[in-house]
Design a protein around this motif. Structure first.
Motif, mmCIF file in Angstrom:
data_model
loop_
_atom_site.group_PDB
_atom_site.id
_atom_site.type_symbol
_atom_site.label_atom_id
_atom_site.label_comp_id
_atom_site.label_asym_id
_atom_site.label_seq_id
_atom_site.Cartn_x
_atom_site.Cartn_y
_atom_site.Cartn_z
ATOM 1 N N SER A 1 0.836 -1.197 0.000
ATOM 2 C CA SER A 1 0.000 0.000 0.000
ATOM 3 C C SER A 1 0.869 1.245 0.000
ATOM 4 N N THR A 2 0.576 2.155 -0.929
ATOM 5 C CA THR A 2 1.280 3.437 -0.991
ATOM 6 C C THR A 2 0.248 4.555 -1.056
ATOM 7 N N ARG A 3 0.702 5.794 -0.980
ATOM 8 C CA ARG A 3 -0.229 6.920 -1.071
ATOM 9 C C ARG A 3 -0.863 7.017 -2.452
ATOM 10 N N ARG A 4 -0.231 6.367 -3.444
ATOM 11 C CA ARG A 4 -0.780 6.388 -4.809
ATOM 12 C C ARG A 4 -1.609 5.153 -5.130
ATOM 13 N N GLY A 5 -1.716 4.236 -4.162
ATOM 14 C CA GLY A 5 -2.444 2.991 -4.411
ATOM 15 C C GLY A 5 -1.527 1.804 -4.145
ATOM 16 N N PHE A 6 -1.892 0.668 -4.674
ATOM 17 C CA PHE A 6 -1.119 -0.547 -4.444
ATOM 18 C C PHE A 6 -0.118 -0.773 -5.580
ATOM 19 N N TYR A 7 1.140 -0.988 -5.187
ATOM 20 C CA TYR A 7 2.226 -1.241 -6.145
ATOM 21 C C TYR A 7 3.133 -2.339 -5.596
ATOM 22 N N THR A 8 3.752 -3.103 -6.488
ATOM 23 C CA THR A 8 4.799 -4.020 -6.042
ATOM 24 C C THR A 8 6.043 -3.202 -5.720
ATOM 25 N N VAL A 9 7.033 -3.822 -5.060
ATOM 26 C CA VAL A 9 8.254 -3.096 -4.727
ATOM 27 C C VAL A 9 9.050 -2.730 -5.980
ATOM 28 N N MET A 10 8.690 -3.342 -7.123
ATOM 29 C CA MET A 10 9.322 -2.991 -8.393
ATOM 30 C C MET A 10 8.515 -1.933 -9.151
ATOM 31 N N GLY A 11 7.476 -1.402 -8.490
ATOM 32 C CA GLY A 11 6.722 -0.310 -9.089
ATOM 33 C C GLY A 11 5.610 -0.706 -10.026
ATOM 34 N N VAL A 12 5.130 -1.938 -9.933
ATOM 35 C CA VAL A 12 4.062 -2.416 -10.815
ATOM 36 C C VAL A 12 2.711 -2.168 -10.160
ATOM 37 N N SER A 13 1.826 -1.462 -10.846
ATOM 38 C CA SER A 13 0.494 -1.200 -10.320
ATOM 39 C C SER A 13 -0.418 -2.391 -10.564
ATOM 40 N N VAL A 14 -1.547 -2.411 -9.879
ATOM 41 C CA VAL A 14 -2.541 -3.461 -10.102
ATOM 42 C C VAL A 14 -3.007 -3.448 -11.553
ATOM 43 N N GLU A 15 -3.233 -2.259 -12.079
ATOM 44 C CA GLU A 15 -3.726 -2.147 -13.457
ATOM 45 C C GLU A 15 -2.708 -2.704 -14.450
ATOM 46 N N ALA A 16 -1.430 -2.361 -14.256
ATOM 47 C CA ALA A 16 -0.382 -2.863 -15.150
ATOM 48 C C ALA A 16 -0.246 -4.368 -15.024
ATOM 49 N N ALA A 17 -0.373 -4.875 -13.809
ATOM 50 C CA ALA A 17 -0.283 -6.319 -13.599
ATOM 51 C C ALA A 17 -1.417 -7.035 -14.322
ATOM 52 N N GLY A 18 -2.628 -6.532 -14.167
ATOM 53 C CA GLY A 18 -3.775 -7.175 -14.803
ATOM 54 C C GLY A 18 -3.643 -7.247 -16.309
ATOM 55 N N SER A 19 -3.317 -6.119 -16.928
ATOM 56 C CA SER A 19 -3.224 -6.098 -18.391
ATOM 57 C C SER A 19 -1.999 -6.862 -18.877
ATOM 58 N N GLY A 20 -0.873 -6.728 -18.174
ATOM 59 C CA GLY A 20 0.356 -7.391 -18.600
ATOM 60 C C GLY A 20 0.288 -8.897 -18.487
ATOM 61 N N LEU A 21 -0.283 -9.402 -17.408
ATOM 62 C CA LEU A 21 -0.397 -10.848 -17.213
ATOM 63 C C LEU A 21 -1.417 -11.456 -18.168
ATOM 64 N N GLU A 22 -2.484 -10.718 -18.426
ATOM 65 C CA GLU A 22 -3.479 -11.197 -19.395
ATOM 66 C C GLU A 22 -2.843 -11.308 -20.777
#
Length: 296
Positions: free
Chosen positions: A179-200
């Motif tokens: 959890s960050t002030r900008r939302g949820f990110y991995t420690v490598m800076g990957v957002s939930v949105e980027a994860a969803g589209s990238g993994l799909e």
């Protein structure tokens, strides 16, 4: 059983098992030792854990192969046992569950950093995941769970490696967020949105998150995934964040806390709800009760 891919697509919520590492530590695994080594030295322990989760009501039970890619096993001098470790781990679970639950091959991070941040090439990492995937598929897994990923590039390589080995094997891909002030990110800076589209795009059949958060934070992450992906969502939360009490690691979220928040995940339409670090068969049973109550 109905094929795993069909169950995923059906919209029916499934229950996954809980922690493997925590269970192994309470059964004699020394901290810092290789968890996968127990697969060969004490396979009955894996059978016991699988049985406990099956009896608790899990539809999906994972194998003790989280760190069984050759790159990660090389840390312990065990990379030449990659095939044996993966295959024996699958057989241990299948021996217990038969066709009463799905067997999911766990595939975690390699422990390496990809170039240019590290010294590992994409080709090396891909070949390593491919080698692990071949062993898991040959042993008869129903799916592969690529999990606890923080680097989207590595996660995509793992997904693609499984699909190259066996296009028909369903792949669940989950990442770990903070959890960050900008939302949820991995420690490598990957957002939930980027994860969803990238993994799909990489070919995953389901996406989501495991580890790193208690279940209430996971409800927020699940909402973010629902807004960014049309794929089935998988959530496997820790039993809270770890704390050190009298020199021991303690997780404070009880099965009741997990079950209460699981109801929110059910209402969100999450396809698979399970546990990660610190969760036990008691947490699995509590989730099972909630799923049965609110999806019947």
């Amino acid at each position: 059983m109905t094929p795993f891919a069909e169950r995923l697509a059906s919209g029916q919520t499934m229950v996954a098992d809980g922690a493997m590492g925590t269970m192994l530590l309470t059964r004699g695994l020394e901290p810092g030792n290789c968890p996968e080594a127990l697969t060969l030295s004490r396979p009955k322990v894996l059978e016991e854990i699988a049985r406990l989760y099956l009896e608790a009501g899990a539809d999906i039970i994972e194998t003790n192969t989280f760190g069984a890619s050759p790159e990660r096993l090389a840390t312990y001098g065990l990379d030449q046992k990659t095939e044996e470790l993966n295959e024996v781990a699958v057989r241990a679970v299948r021996k217990v569950v038969g066709d009463r639950a799905y067997v999911a091959g766990s595939c975690g991070p390699s422990g390496k950093l990809l170039e240019p941040h590290g010294d590992t090439s994409r080709d090396q990492l891909y070949r390593g995941f491919q080698r692990q995937a071949k062993s898991l598929v040959a042993a008869g897994v129903d799916s592969v769970f690529v999990e606890t990923m923080i680097d989207l590039d590595e996660a995509r390589l793992a997904v693609q490696a499984v699909k190259e080995v066996s296009p028909s094997t369903p792949v669940v891909a989950t990442m770990t967020f903070e959890s960050t002030r900008r939302g949820f990110y991995t420690v490598m800076g990957v957002s939930v949105e980027a994860a969803g589209s990238g993994l799909e795009a990489a070919g995953a059949d389901a996406v989501g998150s495991n580890c790193g958060n208690g279940i209430q934070q996971m409800v927020e992450i699940a909402r973010a995934f629902k807004e960014s992906s049309d794929l089935p969502i998988v959530i496997q939360a820790n039993a809270g964040l770890p704390q050190i009490v009298d020199g021991a690691v303690v997780y404070n979220e009880t099965p009741d806390v997990t079950a209460t928040a699981a109801k929110e995940l059910i209402y969100l339409g999450v396809a698979v709800i399970g546990g990660c670090c610190g969760t036990t068969p008691e947490h699995t049973a509590a989730i099972r009760t909630m799923v049965d109550q609110y999806t019947s």
